[in-house]
Structures are given as structure tokens and as C-alpha cells.
Write a protein that holds these residues in place. Structure first.
Motif, short mmCIF file in Angstrom:
data_model
loop_
_atom_site.label_atom_id
_atom_site.label_comp_id
_atom_site.label_asym_id
_atom_site.label_seq_id
_atom_site.Cartn_x
_atom_site.Cartn_y
_atom_site.Cartn_z
N SER A 249 0.82 -1.22 0.00
CA SER A 249 0.00 0.00 0.00
C SER A 249 0.85 1.27 0.00
O SER A 249 0.34 2.35 -0.29
CB SER A 249 -0.94 0.00 1.21
N ASP A 250 2.15 1.13 0.30
CA ASP A 250 3.05 2.28 0.25
C ASP A 250 3.72 2.42 -1.11
O ASP A 250 3.80 3.51 -1.68
CB ASP A 250 4.12 2.17 1.33
N ASP A 251 4.21 1.29 -1.65
CA ASP A 251 4.96 1.34 -2.91
C ASP A 251 4.15 0.87 -4.12
O ASP A 251 4.62 0.95 -5.25
CB ASP A 251 6.23 0.50 -2.80
N LEU A 252 2.92 0.35 -3.89
CA LEU A 252 2.03 -0.15 -4.95
C LEU A 252 2.67 -1.28 -5.76
O LEU A 252 2.30 -1.54 -6.90
CB LEU A 252 1.57 0.98 -5.88
N LYS A 253 3.62 -1.95 -5.14
CA LYS A 253 4.33 -3.06 -5.78
C LYS A 253 3.52 -4.35 -5.61
O LYS A 253 2.90 -4.58 -4.58
CB LYS A 253 5.70 -3.23 -5.14
N LEU A 254 3.53 -5.20 -6.66
CA LEU A 254 2.88 -6.50 -6.59
C LEU A 254 3.80 -7.50 -5.88
O LEU A 254 4.93 -7.73 -6.32
CB LEU A 254 2.56 -7.00 -8.00
N TYR A 255 3.30 -8.09 -4.79
CA TYR A 255 4.11 -9.01 -3.99
C TYR A 255 3.72 -10.47 -4.14
O TYR A 255 4.56 -11.35 -3.94
CB TYR A 255 4.02 -8.62 -2.51
N LYS A 256 2.49 -10.76 -4.47
CA LYS A 256 2.06 -12.16 -4.50
C LYS A 256 0.86 -12.32 -5.42
O LYS A 256 -0.03 -11.47 -5.44
CB LYS A 256 1.68 -12.61 -3.08
N ILE A 257 0.81 -13.41 -6.16
CA ILE A 257 -0.36 -13.80 -6.94
C ILE A 257 -0.82 -15.16 -6.46
O ILE A 257 -0.03 -16.12 -6.43
CB ILE A 257 -0.05 -13.84 -8.45
N LEU A 258 -2.07 -15.24 -6.07
CA LEU A 258 -2.67 -16.50 -5.63
C LEU A 258 -3.64 -16.95 -6.72
O LEU A 258 -4.70 -16.37 -6.89
CB LEU A 258 -3.39 -16.32 -4.30
N SER A 259 -3.25 -17.97 -7.46
CA SER A 259 -4.03 -18.40 -8.61
C SER A 259 -3.61 -19.81 -9.02
O SER A 259 -2.41 -20.13 -9.02
CB SER A 259 -3.82 -17.44 -9.78
N ILE A 260 -4.59 -20.63 -9.36
CA ILE A 260 -4.28 -21.97 -9.85
C ILE A 260 -3.38 -21.89 -11.08
O ILE A 260 -2.46 -22.69 -11.26
CB ILE A 260 -5.58 -22.73 -10.17
N GLU A 261 -3.62 -20.89 -11.92
CA GLU A 261 -2.83 -20.74 -13.14
C GLU A 261 -1.37 -20.40 -12.84
O GLU A 261 -0.49 -20.60 -13.67
CB GLU A 261 -3.45 -19.68 -14.04
N LYS A 262 -1.11 -19.86 -11.64
CA LYS A 262 0.26 -19.54 -11.23
C LYS A 262 0.87 -20.62 -10.33
O LYS A 262 1.92 -20.43 -9.73
CB LYS A 262 0.28 -18.20 -10.51
N GLY A 263 0.14 -21.75 -10.23
CA GLY A 263 0.69 -22.87 -9.49
C GLY A 263 0.44 -22.88 -8.00
O GLY A 263 1.04 -23.67 -7.27
N THR A 264 -0.44 -22.01 -7.52
CA THR A 264 -0.80 -22.02 -6.10
C THR A 264 -2.21 -22.59 -5.95
O THR A 264 -2.88 -22.88 -6.94
CB THR A 264 -0.78 -20.59 -5.52
N HIS A 265 -2.66 -22.75 -4.72
CA HIS A 265 -4.06 -23.01 -4.50
C HIS A 265 -4.85 -21.79 -4.97
O HIS A 265 -4.32 -20.68 -5.03
CB HIS A 265 -4.35 -23.27 -3.02
N GLY A 266 -6.13 -21.99 -5.25
CA GLY A 266 -6.92 -20.85 -5.69
C GLY A 266 -8.34 -21.24 -6.04
O GLY A 266 -8.76 -22.40 -5.90
N HIS A 267 -9.06 -20.25 -6.51
CA HIS A 267 -10.45 -20.45 -6.92
C HIS A 267 -10.51 -20.89 -8.38
O HIS A 267 -9.65 -20.54 -9.19
CB HIS A 267 -11.25 -19.16 -6.73
N THR A 268 -11.57 -21.63 -8.71
CA THR A 268 -11.75 -22.11 -10.08
C THR A 268 -12.71 -21.25 -10.89
O THR A 268 -12.88 -21.47 -12.08
CB THR A 268 -12.27 -23.56 -10.08
N HIS A 269 -13.38 -20.31 -10.21
CA HIS A 269 -14.32 -19.40 -10.86
C HIS A 269 -14.10 -17.99 -10.32
O HIS A 269 -13.22 -17.75 -9.50
CB HIS A 269 -15.76 -19.85 -10.62
N SER A 270 -14.93 -17.08 -10.78
CA SER A 270 -14.85 -15.68 -10.36
C SER A 270 -14.81 -15.54 -8.84
O SER A 270 -15.56 -16.20 -8.12
CB SER A 270 -16.06 -14.92 -10.90
#
Length: 299
Positions: A249-270
């Protein structure tokens, strides 16, 4: 950072609403099922159906003692979390209610609807105080500034409208999104407003003058939720593209993506909703796949 802890099942239909409760270890969900469900963060399981409902629950909010929720039917109900009873049911709008928020310092609460109005209600006697025609189209999201001076409304007509919380006068109309605005949140330090839309963009607006300061092509599809960590300098976003992203929230940098497509656990729909637990130990997400995913914050 964030790590998958548990995926919780139990809902039979898409889930649209998430809320903390009056106890740190309990959270609540609602959606196309005929009830609001109580879950335990201690046991990481389903507890019970807390409240039966007549139509889909599109939004929920709690001030600690009260749970407020709006339905597809336009009905709004207030539930006393300590007495475990419905206080009142109000046919607040003729069309679905998409957001609801208490303003305890004014003894009021606000409802936003597909009919384009925001209505202001008394928390004392539950009478209608004001009806504001904010837009000709749906008002999707409400945010209150940390200094309790301004309201931001995200609208289907691509605009964000800023109102004075004291007298509900219109202050600004912000127009940079190319498609409907689906989420708005103020940063906890009050320095900026963040908006997300169906254009998959995050816009950052200076709180001082509401000038657009920064934009990020954050997701592939609609951004449905923005949630700031209660104590740490991070915020999370959730999208129709089935991913959750963690940002500074200070640097607006992306730190993590949670997504099945990125190889993590995640949701299968919206993913429709995202909140932090009150103590910031967990991030909770839910959506069209009928799951609630609990993510643990690992320092």
C-alpha cells in the motif's frame, strides 16, 4: 506473506458476501443459498446456518454488534449478533441491494442499489432519512474515508461519485474508468482512494484533491474486491479472472499472486468477495465456485 490454509465447502450456490462477526474466531458468508452461514476460524469448519433468508444475499457488513445485509429482492435486514435475533426487515429498494454500510457515529446506515439510489436510514428507529439519486444506473460499492468526512460510490456508469458524509452533498465526479466501477476503498492512512472496475484497472486517487495519481492494469477481468490489511502496509484485490493479488500500500508493488494458473491453490471461478479477519491473521476469499478459502498471513 499469504499461504493457503484451508478451502471450506458447504454452500451449494455462488457466494457473494463475506463479513466478520462480533467474535474474532467467527466469520459469515451469504449468497444464492437460502441462509447466512457461520464459520469458525479456530476449527476451520462450518458451524451452522445462522439466519434463513428469502432471496440471494448480495452484501453484508458488521459494526461488531449488528450484522446488516441486503438481498436481491431489495430487502434489508438487521441482525443483533449478541441477542441472535433479527431486529428489523425493511423493503429498502425495489431492485437488488449491492452494498450496505453502517455509519455508527451518525447512528445511520447506507444502502446502495441497482436502482441507482443510495438511501440513508436511521439506526435508532430505522426510518428513511434521505434518498439520494446518485446515478441513473447501479451503485455497486460504498467506501467511507478514514476521517469520516467523505463517501465514495462506485457506479455502473463508469463514474465514482464523492459525497460529503455530513450533509450528503455531491463534491466530485471521477471519470477515468472505461467500464463500470465495481469496487472502491480508501487507504487506512486516508491518503488515497483506490477504485477497481470491469476494465480490470486499479486507479489511485489523491484524497486531498481527488486527482488521479496512478493506474495499474491489475487483472485480466473485473476487479470485484479491494481489501486493506488492518495493520500492515498491504492490500489485496480479487477478480473475475480467478486470481487474488497482494500489493504494497506504500509502494504499490505487486508481492504475491494466488491463482491456480500460477501454481498455487486458488479459486476455479470468479472471486466475488475478499476480507481480512479483524486481527489480520487471515485473508478470506469466496466466489462462484462455492468455496471459502482461508489464507494465513505468514510474517
Amino acid at each position: 506473506m499469504l499461504q493457503h490454509l484451508r478451502s471450506l465447502s458447504g454452500h451449494q450456490n455462488p457466494i457473494y458476501a463475506l463479513s466478520n462477526s462480533n467474535r474474532n474466531e467467527i466469520f459469515l458468508t451469504g449468497g444464492n443459498d437460502k441462509g447466512i452461514v457461520e464459520w469458525s476460524l479456530e476449527k476451520l469448519n462450518f458451524e451452522k446456518v445462522l439466519i434463513p433468508v428469502k432471496s440471494s444475499v448480495y452484501c453484508m457488513s458488521s459494526d461488531g454488534s449488528l450484522l446488516l445485509y441486503g438481498q436481491r429482492s431489495g430487502e434489508v435486514q438487521l441482525y443483533d449478533l449478541q441477542k441472535n435475533e433479527i431486529i428489523i426487515s425493511i423493503q429498502a429498494h425495489e431492485k437488488p441491494v449491492f452494498d450496505i454500510i453502517p455509519v455508527p457515529e451518525k447512528n445511520e446506515f447506507l444502502t446502495a442499489s441497482e436502482d441507482g439510489t443510495v438511501k440513508v436510514w436511521s439506526l435508532t428507529d430505522f426510518t428513511l432519512l434521505y434518498s439520494i439519486q446518485v446515478s441513473a444506473q447501479t451503485v455497486r460499492s460504498i467506501a467511507v474515508s478514514p476521517d469520516r468526512r467523505h463517501l465514495a460510490f462506485g457506479c455502473k456508469d463508469h463514474a465514482i461519485r464523492i459525497y460529503d458524509l455530513h450533509d450528503y452533498s455531491l463534491l466530485h465526479i471521477l471519470q477515468k474508468h472505461d467500464r463500470p466501477v465495481t469496487s472502491v476503498q480508501y487507504s487506512p492512512d486516508g491518503k488515497y482512494l483506490v477504485s477497481g472496475g470491469r476494465d480490470a484497472q486499479l486507479h489511485f486517487w489523491s484524497r486531498a484533491d481527488y486527482e488521479l495519481k496512478h493506474s495499474i492494469p491489475a487483472h485480466l477481468y473485473s476487479i470485484y474486491a479491494i481489501a486493506f490489511h488492518p495493520t500492515l502496509p498491504y492490500f489485496a484485490t480479487a477478480s473475475q479472472d480467478k486470481s487474488i493479488k497482494l500489493w504494497g500500500s506504500d509502494d504499490l508493488k505487486l508481492y504475491k499472486i494466488l491463482s491456480i494458473e500460477k501454481g498455487t491453490h486458488g479459486h476455479t471461478h470468479s472471486i466475488n468477495k475478499l476480507i481480512w479477519s479483524t486481527d489480520g491473521r487471515y485473508l478470506l476469499s469466496t466466489g462462484d465456485d462455492r468455496l471459502v478459502i482461508v489464507w494465513e498471513w505468514i510474517p
